[in-house]
Write an enzyme that holds these catalytic residues in place. Structure first.
Site, PDB file in Angstrom:
ATOM      1  N   ASP A  36      -5.616   2.324  -4.044  1.00  0.00           N
ATOM      2  CA  ASP A  36      -6.907   2.158  -3.358  1.00  0.00           C
ATOM      3  C   ASP A  36      -7.235   3.428  -2.562  1.00  0.00           C
ATOM      4  OD1 ASP A  36      -4.992   1.709  -1.376  1.00  0.00           O
ATOM      5  OD2 ASP A  36      -5.848  -0.186  -0.671  1.00  0.00           O
ATOM      6  N   SER A  75       0.824  -1.204   0.000  1.00  0.00           N
ATOM      7  CA  SER A  75       0.000   0.000   0.000  1.00  0.00           C
ATOM      8  C   SER A  75       0.862   1.260   0.000  1.00  0.00           C
ATOM      9  CB  SER A  75      -0.972  -0.059   1.181  1.00  0.00           C
ATOM     10  OG  SER A  75      -1.892   0.987   1.122  1.00  0.00           O
TER      11      SER A  75
END
Length: 581
Positions: free
Chosen positions: A310, A154
């Protein structure tokens, strides 16, 4: 004594990595750690095994059981494979999608995962190159797969990589599957990992999946005519060296926007993230180049996504023409407000719609939802818990949006993870719709505060690295539990919620009640008489303890905004002092 025992255990564990079951390079690196006089690195690399947290498997790359490498990735994939073979034994063909981000070794780990799955008779759909996490979630559902893997850490620093495991609904795994997969992973020895793949069972996914994904995303737009009228809105977009580059500019153009401005230095795909210290839209420094570009080009909006695309961050111009960077709560507030307001205007609210937020996210989104007759559910941090509610209500209620303060939002139900692509499309549309209504986004945000109440939030993370850091975080949580805070910023604490015991103490009436949650979680919350809310939790994916602060006020008009904003900022400073952070 304890440290000697630990060193003996760690040394014995490390020596098993010197066998010929491991490749030459790994053996050399382990031997180098064993030979070093300072054993800190050796202990950090072997003192425990990596575990699934709120975001899957995540750690620093390197040799060792507590590091991300081909063997820990291999064991995770073999363990997941073994579990899938048990869970879906009645299926002729089990299918899994694999995606990856821009990080160093991500492609290698994705290919190794595909090889292991295929060697075990599972069909692996491997994306041709890096792709956003939400597209992997989309592809799982689209292709009718039983699971998915995303190789990513991430927004973590460049030394990290990781592994997110998904289930057949396109969501990250939750209990009991996460615990069961871990149990399988823990049973895997290096000799059990089938590294030699079956190329006949590996299928490459490419542009066709991108096009299908974008085409479906366009169905969630609510004001296409407004976009047509304001198609030239200047939008600066930065992928922060990551996967958003592959889909987001294309998705914005497909929505009807014609003036997408890139940041060339940050379009460079690199796991070293050369222009930023932290590739995270939550960090203002990461968005500095994009803001500079927006000022140069007279753009109205700045969008940024993290490496696996995301998380979505946005910057808008204030009444002085300067850029302000919205926090995740504000972004979610604008999105929830717009979706509900627009659906009401279009006659699309039937009474079956619902929204979702995490327990550490601003309650203002709840006020907006409920005042418009839309139920909002609360869940734990991590998008898998939002997806769990979606799974439970599928076919019974209509999901129209949900998110979390950490820059995650999901507007559609055909994806089951936070989606920066749809968030970017919708946010551009909101700017066009606001223009139709004679407002800037900044004025629209102020008007929401006037109508629903003002809320200011701040997230503070305290980093504590390594084994000693983990112990320190544990001691801090213990102290907050054993010595509960009685007053915050001059206001009495009236409610304490402890999600480890699932008990809430209502101090105002001196009563205790049970919190209805699917499982326990290491989160502690304090609520005060004047509406201040503090949430404290250790991160599930990083060596941090996190504090979430929310203070409330009334805003009578746009003219009072700066004064109210400044007074709540001062109050947050006092809260921090009282918490000792």
């Amino acid at each position: 004594m304890e440290s000697n025992d630990l060193l003996m255990q760690v040394t014995a564990k490390a020596k098993t990595w010197l066998s010929d079951k491991y490749d030459d390079e790994t053996r050399k690196e382990v031997q180098a750690l064993l030979d070093k006089e300072d054993k800190t690195e050796l202990i950090e690399a072997f003192y425990k095994d990596l575990e699934f947290g709120t975001g899957g498997l995540r750690g620093i790359m390197g040799v060792g059981t507590n590091r991300v490498n081909i063997y820990t990735i291999g064991a995770a994939t073999q363990g997941l494979t073994n579990y899938l073979l048990k869970e879906f034994s009645s299926l002729k063909q089990i299918k899994v999608v694999i995606g990856h981000d821009c990080r160093n070794n991500s492609r290698k780990y994705a290919e190794i995962s595909a090889d292991i799955l295929s060697a075990n008779g599972i069909k692996a759909y491997l994306f041709e190159d890096l792709r956003p996490t939400p597209e992997v979630s989309y592809a799982i559902r689209k292709l009718g797969c039983q699971s998915g893997i995303m190789i990513t850490a991430s927004h973590n620093p460049k030394a990290y990589n990781g592994y997110k495991a998904y289930w057949e609904d396109g969501a990250q795994v939750i209990p009991p599957h996460d615990k069961n997969i871990i149990a399988e992973v823990n049973r895997v020895n290096v000799e059990n990992i089938k590294f030699k793949g079956n190329k006949n069972l590996i299928e490459i996914l490419g542009k066709d999946m991108d096009e299908a994904y974008i085409k479906e995303l366009k169905t969630i737009l609510l004001s296409p005519d407004a976009i047509k009228r304001h198609s030239g809105i200047g939008i600066v977009y930065t992928p922060l060296h990551g996967t958003g580059f592959t889909v987001i500019p294309q998705a914005l153009k497909a929505s009807g926007f014609t003036n997408i401005i890139n940041v060339p230095e940050q379009d460079v795909l690199s796991g070293d993230f050369p222009t930023v210290v932290s590739p995270n839209p939550e960090d203002p420094a990461a968005m500095a180049l994009a803001v500079k570009k927006a000022m140069e080009t007279n753009a109205e909006l700045v969008f940024a996504t993290d490496p696996d695309a995301d998380r979505f961050g946005a910057g808008i111009r204030n009444d002085k023409g300067e850029f302000i960077l919205l926090n995740g709560n504000q972004t979610m507030l604008i999105l929830i407000y717009y979706i509900i307001t627009r659906k009401r205007e279009l006659g699309q609210l039937t009474g079956k719609e619902y929204t979702v937020r995490t327990i550490v996210t601003s309650a203002l989104t709840q006020v907006v939802s409920e005042k418009n007759g839309v139920e909002m559910f609360e869940c734990y941090t991590g998008f898998k818990w939002i997806a769990a509610i979606m799974r439970e209500l599928e076919g019974k209620r209509q999901y129209i949006g949900g998110g979390e303060e950490s820059y995650g939002f999901l507007a559609e139900d055909f994806v089951r993870d936070k989606d920066s692509v749809s968030a970017a499309m919708l946010f551009g549309e909101i700017a066009a719709w606001a223009k139709d209504n004679g407002k800037t986004l900044y004025e629209m945000l102020q008007d929401i505060y006037v109508e629903y109440g003002f809320s200011k939030e701040k997230g503070i993370s305290v980093t504590k690295e390594g084994r000693s850091g983990a112990e320190e975080i544990e001691a801090m949580m213990k102290n907050f539990r054993e010595n509960p805070i009685k007053q915050i910023a001059g206001s009495k604490v009236t409610l304490i919620k402890d999600f480890v015991t699932l008990k809430a103490q209502d101090l105002a009436i001196n009563e205790e009640y049970t919190l209805e949650m699917p499982t326990t979680s290491n989160v502690l919350q304090y609520f005060t008489e004047d509406g201040t809310k503090i949430s404290i939790r250790p991160s599930g994916t990083e060596p941090k303890i996190k504090f979430y602060i929310e203070v409330k006020a009334k805003l009578k008009s746009r003219a009072d905004y700066d004064a109210v904003d400044a007074s709540t900022e001062k109050k947050i400073e006092q809260v921090c002092k009282d918490l000792g952070i």
